[in-house]
Design a protein around this motif. Structure first.
Motif, PDB file in Angstrom:
ATOM      1  N   GLU A   1       0.825  -1.197   0.000  1.00  9.11           N
ATOM      2  CA  GLU A   1       0.000   0.000   0.000  1.00  9.11           C
ATOM      3  C   GLU A   1       0.868   1.260   0.000  1.00  9.11           C
ATOM      4  N   LEU A   2       0.254   2.339  -0.482  1.00  8.80           N
ATOM      5  CA  LEU A   2       0.942   3.627  -0.551  1.00  8.80           C
ATOM      6  C   LEU A   2       0.095   4.657   0.188  1.00  8.80           C
ATOM      7  N   TYR A   3       0.763   5.496   0.994  1.00  8.04           N
ATOM      8  CA  TYR A   3       0.057   6.482   1.800  1.00  8.04           C
ATOM      9  C   TYR A   3       0.620   7.870   1.505  1.00  8.04           C
ATOM     10  N   ALA A   4      -0.274   8.847   1.360  1.00  5.23           N
ATOM     11  CA  ALA A   4       0.122  10.239   1.151  1.00  5.23           C
ATOM     12  C   ALA A   4      -0.722  11.116   2.065  1.00  5.23           C
ATOM     13  N   GLY A   5      -0.071  11.710   3.053  1.00  3.78           N
ATOM     14  CA  GLY A   5      -0.823  12.539   3.997  1.00  3.78           C
ATOM     15  C   GLY A   5       0.099  13.242   4.963  1.00  3.78           C
ATOM     16  N   PHE A   6      -0.481  13.748   6.045  1.00  2.00           N
ATOM     17  CA  PHE A   6       0.270  14.486   7.048  1.00  2.00           C
ATOM     18  C   PHE A   6       0.865  13.528   8.073  1.00  2.00           C
ATOM     19  N   ILE A   7       1.914  13.984   8.711  1.00  2.00           N
ATOM     20  CA  ILE A   7       2.637  13.111   9.637  1.00  2.00           C
ATOM     21  C   ILE A   7       1.732  12.660  10.789  1.00  2.00           C
ATOM     22  N   GLY A   8       0.745  13.477  11.155  1.00  2.00           N
ATOM     23  CA  GLY A   8      -0.180  13.098  12.213  1.00  2.00           C
ATOM     24  C   GLY A   8      -1.062  11.928  11.843  1.00  2.00           C
ATOM     25  N   GLU A   9      -1.250  11.685  10.553  1.00  2.00           N
ATOM     26  CA  GLU A   9      -2.039  10.531  10.117  1.00  2.00           C
ATOM     27  C   GLU A   9      -1.229   9.235  10.226  1.00  2.00           C
ATOM     28  N   PHE A  10       0.081   9.382  10.280  1.00  2.00           N
ATOM     29  CA  PHE A  10       0.965   8.220  10.455  1.00  2.00           C
ATOM     30  C   PHE A  10       1.211   7.919  11.930  1.00  2.00           C
ATOM     31  N   LEU A  11       1.352   9.000  12.746  1.00  2.00           N
ATOM     32  CA  LEU A  11       1.749   8.815  14.145  1.00  2.00           C
ATOM     33  C   LEU A  11       0.648   9.158  15.140  1.00  2.00           C
ATOM     34  N   GLY A  12      -0.463   9.665  14.679  1.00  2.00           N
ATOM     35  CA  GLY A  12      -1.522  10.113  15.579  1.00  2.00           C
ATOM     36  C   GLY A  12      -1.456  11.620  15.774  1.00  2.00           C
ATOM     37  N   LYS A  13      -2.591  12.270  15.852  1.00  2.00           N
ATOM     38  CA  LYS A  13      -2.612  13.722  15.962  1.00  2.00           C
ATOM     39  C   LYS A  13      -2.160  14.171  17.348  1.00  2.00           C
ATOM     40  N   ARG A  14      -1.620  15.388  17.404  1.00  2.00           N
ATOM     41  CA  ARG A  14      -1.135  15.956  18.653  1.00  2.00           C
ATOM     42  C   ARG A  14      -1.775  17.316  18.877  1.00  2.00           C
ATOM     43  N   ILE A  15      -2.227  17.541  20.092  1.00  2.00           N
ATOM     44  CA  ILE A  15      -2.998  18.731  20.410  1.00  2.00           C
ATOM     45  C   ILE A  15      -2.196  20.001  20.196  1.00  2.00           C
TER      46      ILE A  15
ATOM     47  N   LYS B   1       7.737  20.000   3.929  1.00  2.00           N
ATOM     48  CA  LYS B   1       7.218  20.766   5.056  1.00  2.00           C
ATOM     49  C   LYS B   1       6.504  22.000   4.535  1.00  2.00           C
ATOM     50  N   LEU B   2       5.231  22.148   4.933  1.00  2.00           N
ATOM     51  CA  LEU B   2       4.444  23.311   4.551  1.00  2.00           C
ATOM     52  C   LEU B   2       4.675  24.442   5.541  1.00  2.00           C
ATOM     53  N   ARG B   3       4.486  25.656   5.067  1.00  3.60           N
ATOM     54  CA  ARG B   3       4.640  26.799   5.964  1.00  3.60           C
ATOM     55  C   ARG B   3       3.443  26.938   6.893  1.00  3.60           C
ATOM     56  N   ASP B   4       2.236  26.813   6.336  1.00  6.56           N
ATOM     57  CA  ASP B   4       1.006  27.027   7.105  1.00  6.56           C
ATOM     58  C   ASP B   4       0.506  25.735   7.737  1.00  6.56           C
ATOM     59  N   SER B   5      -0.203  25.898   8.837  1.00  5.28           N
ATOM     60  CA  SER B   5      -0.826  24.750   9.495  1.00  5.28           C
ATOM     61  C   SER B   5      -2.237  24.588   8.930  1.00  5.28           C
ATOM     62  N   VAL B   6      -2.336  23.890   7.817  1.00  2.35           N
ATOM     63  CA  VAL B   6      -3.627  23.730   7.140  1.00  2.35           C
ATOM     64  C   VAL B   6      -4.394  22.521   7.663  1.00  2.35           C
ATOM     65  N   ALA B   7      -3.732  21.670   8.439  1.00  2.00           N
ATOM     66  CA  ALA B   7      -4.399  20.512   9.057  1.00  2.00           C
ATOM     67  C   ALA B   7      -3.970  20.469  10.521  1.00  2.00           C
ATOM     68  N   PHE B   8      -4.555  21.357  11.328  1.00  2.05           N
ATOM     69  CA  PHE B   8      -4.111  21.517  12.707  1.00  2.05           C
ATOM     70  C   PHE B   8      -4.230  20.204  13.484  1.00  2.05           C
ATOM     71  N   GLN B   9      -3.226  19.963  14.306  1.00  2.00           N
ATOM     72  CA  GLN B   9      -3.030  18.755  15.109  1.00  2.00           C
ATOM     73  C   GLN B   9      -2.407  17.620  14.301  1.00  2.00           C
ATOM     74  N   TYR B  10      -2.263  17.816  13.002  1.00  2.00           N
ATOM     75  CA  TYR B  10      -1.638  16.780  12.160  1.00  2.00           C
ATOM     76  C   TYR B  10      -0.278  17.214  11.630  1.00  2.00           C
ATOM     77  N   GLY B  11       0.212  18.378  12.063  1.00  2.00           N
ATOM     78  CA  GLY B  11       1.552  18.815  11.719  1.00  2.00           C
ATOM     79  C   GLY B  11       1.655  19.523  10.378  1.00  2.00           C
ATOM     80  N   HIS B  12       2.872  19.965  10.081  1.00  2.55           N
ATOM     81  CA  HIS B  12       3.175  20.684   8.837  1.00  2.55           C
ATOM     82  C   HIS B  12       3.800  19.768   7.788  1.00  2.55           C
ATOM     83  N   GLN B  13       4.203  18.573   8.211  1.00  2.32           N
ATOM     84  CA  GLN B  13       4.979  17.693   7.339  1.00  2.32           C
ATOM     85  C   GLN B  13       4.084  16.788   6.499  1.00  2.32           C
TER      86      GLN B  13
END
Length: 463
Positions: free
Chosen positions: A406-420, A444-456
């Motif tokens: 399988e292949l996954y494309a998303g934010f680092i929080g979707e791999f490790l769990g979201k952080r407050i 790495k994105l500049r803006d936090s477009v998916a808050f709690q899921y990181g910029h990466q």
């Protein structure tokens, strides 16, 4: 009434440098399509017509043409009340505006609405003295109805101003305020009668409406957004050095302007107010129609340069505006992620990376949906996106454990769990690799477009 007839060829000649600069800037930035543009592009691509990038640029150039037509309509209408110098100067100021660039580059529907509105205003003024009052009211009503339909699609919830009028919304806010205060461990007891005086749905409706009205006169959003103390990003309508010209032009109009000039500016401002009240989105979109009345006010400042050191004054103003244009364009290029929507940048990175991968090697491909509609972007970049192979939903690999390829494309929080706190240290990527995943691409994105899921952003495969 001013009778100097505008010359289209001469007008185009003055605007050619701006056309060249803006198309050059747009080609260097080459921002991915916006969701608004995709709604028009995808039906064309489904018919098998053209290459995605070419279709996108055709749409952008068409939007540019529509806005150029709106400048022509403004020039043709304003010259009935202002002299040719003011009409020409105002069209050039609007063309140089960062908001004008963003409108044709990113927002085709808004460009169309502005062009059609400008055409209706032109027809209203050209026929004003020959048409009965009923026909004049029809033209004005058409303008207001057009803006309402385009901006809201008859959904009142899409209108920030009209939504504030709903008493049910204010009632919910009152209840929340009472509940928050009543659940405090240490609170000051106060008779509910007196609390009701300030905590009631009518007061909150009034407060929200006043806040909306003040936003229409927000000089920060019009002139100073680039140096906004809160670092909020939005394309300004005019460069901040032009604020002084605005004050001079406003003084001249109040002190020396004719009644017809003032009425014309007032009507354009009212139309801009209707657009502001019915449109949601960033400030430059809601205030976009203010470009026309404010452009004429700023251009009217040249009346102060008709005496004294005329050439020196004009040269100084020209240099200030030229400096503003150069620094703004340079900032757009160098600080690309600051000015443009990082959601679109994220999907561009994801699908550009997927184009470099042999997707036939994977049983399933998961694309994050935290920041928009990934399927639309998939159809634009990859064309073929079968549902049995692609999953366009946010995923959670903290609980999912699959043995398939399988292949996954998303934010680092979707791999490790979201952080407050939305903070993921650089070492967090090693935790991703510890989940039997191989990272293929990351950004790495500049803006936090998916808050709690990181910029990466991470594209990884199951090993």
């Amino acid at each position: 009434m001013i009778n100097n007839k505008p010359k289209k060829a001469k007008l185009l000649l003055y605007h050619l440098p701006f056309i060249f600069l803006q198309i050059l800037l747009a080609s260097l930035i080459n921002h991915p399509p916006t969701p608004e543009q995709l709604t028009l592009i995808l039906p064309v691509l489904k018919l098998g017509i053209g290459i995605p990038a070419i279709v996108l640029w055709c749409l952008r150039l068409l939007s540019y043409l529509l806005l150029l037509l709106s400048l022509l309509y403004l020039y043709q209408t304003s010259h009935k009340y202002f002299d040719a110098k003011i009409s020409l100067f105002s069209s050039l100021l609007i063309h140089a505006s960062p908001a004008f660039f963003s409108l044709w580059f990113l927002h085709p529907f808004v460009s169309f609405a502005i062009c059609l509105t400008s055409w209706l205003v032109k027809n209203y003024y050209y026929r004003k003295n020959t048409q009965p009052i009923q026909r004049q009211i029809f033209y004005l009503g058409s303008i207001f109805l057009l803006l309402f339909i385009i901006n809201t699609n008859f959904h009142i919830q899409k209108s920030p101003f009209l939504d504030k009028i709903k008493l049910s919304r204010s009632q919910e806010e009152v209840i929340k305020r009472f509940m928050k205060e009543d659940t405090l461990k240490e609170r000051i007891k106060f008779p509910i009668f007196f609390r009701r005086i300030s905590y009631n749905k009518y007061y909150f409706t009034y407060k929200d409406l006043i806040k909306e009205i003040i936003g229409f006169f927000d000089l920060e959003s019009i002139f100073f957004q680039e140096i906004h103390p809160l670092s909020q990003k939005s394309f300004v309508l005019f460069f901040w050095p032009e604020f002084l010209l605005f004050l001079l032009g406003l003084y001249w109009l109040i002190a020396h302007g004719s009644t017809s000039q003032k009425k014309y500016i007032t009507l354009l401002t009212i139309i801009a107010g209707i657009n502001f009240a019915t449109r949601s989105g960033p400030p430059y979109l809601r205030l976009s129609l203010l470009l026309f009345p404010l452009g004429l006010i700023v251009a009217s400042s040249i009346k102060f340069m008709e005496s004294g050191a005329k050439k020196i004054k004009k040269a100084a103003v020209g240099l200030i505006i030229l400096y503003s244009i150069i620094t703004n364009y340079y900032s757009l290029l160098q600080n690309y992620q600051f000015w443009f929507d990082n959601r679109e940048i994220a999907y561009d990175f994801i699908y550009q990376s997927l184009q470099e991968i042999n997707l036939q090697n994977y049983n399933k491909i998961y694309i994050t949906s935290l920041i928009g509609d990934p399927r639309s972007y998939c159809l634009y970049y990859l064309k073929d996106c079968p549902e049995e192979k692609f999953s366009f939903h946010s995923f959670d690999l903290t609980s999912k454990n699959s043995q398939t390829k399988e292949l996954y494309a998303g934010f680092i929080g979707e791999f490790l769990g979201k952080r407050i706190d939305n903070i993921f240290p650089p070492a967090a990527t090693e935790e991703v690799r510890g989940k039997s995943l191989r990272i293929l691409y990351q950004k790495k994105l500049r803006d936090s477009v998916a808050f709690q899921y990181g910029h990466q952003l991470i594209i990884a495969e199951k090993q």
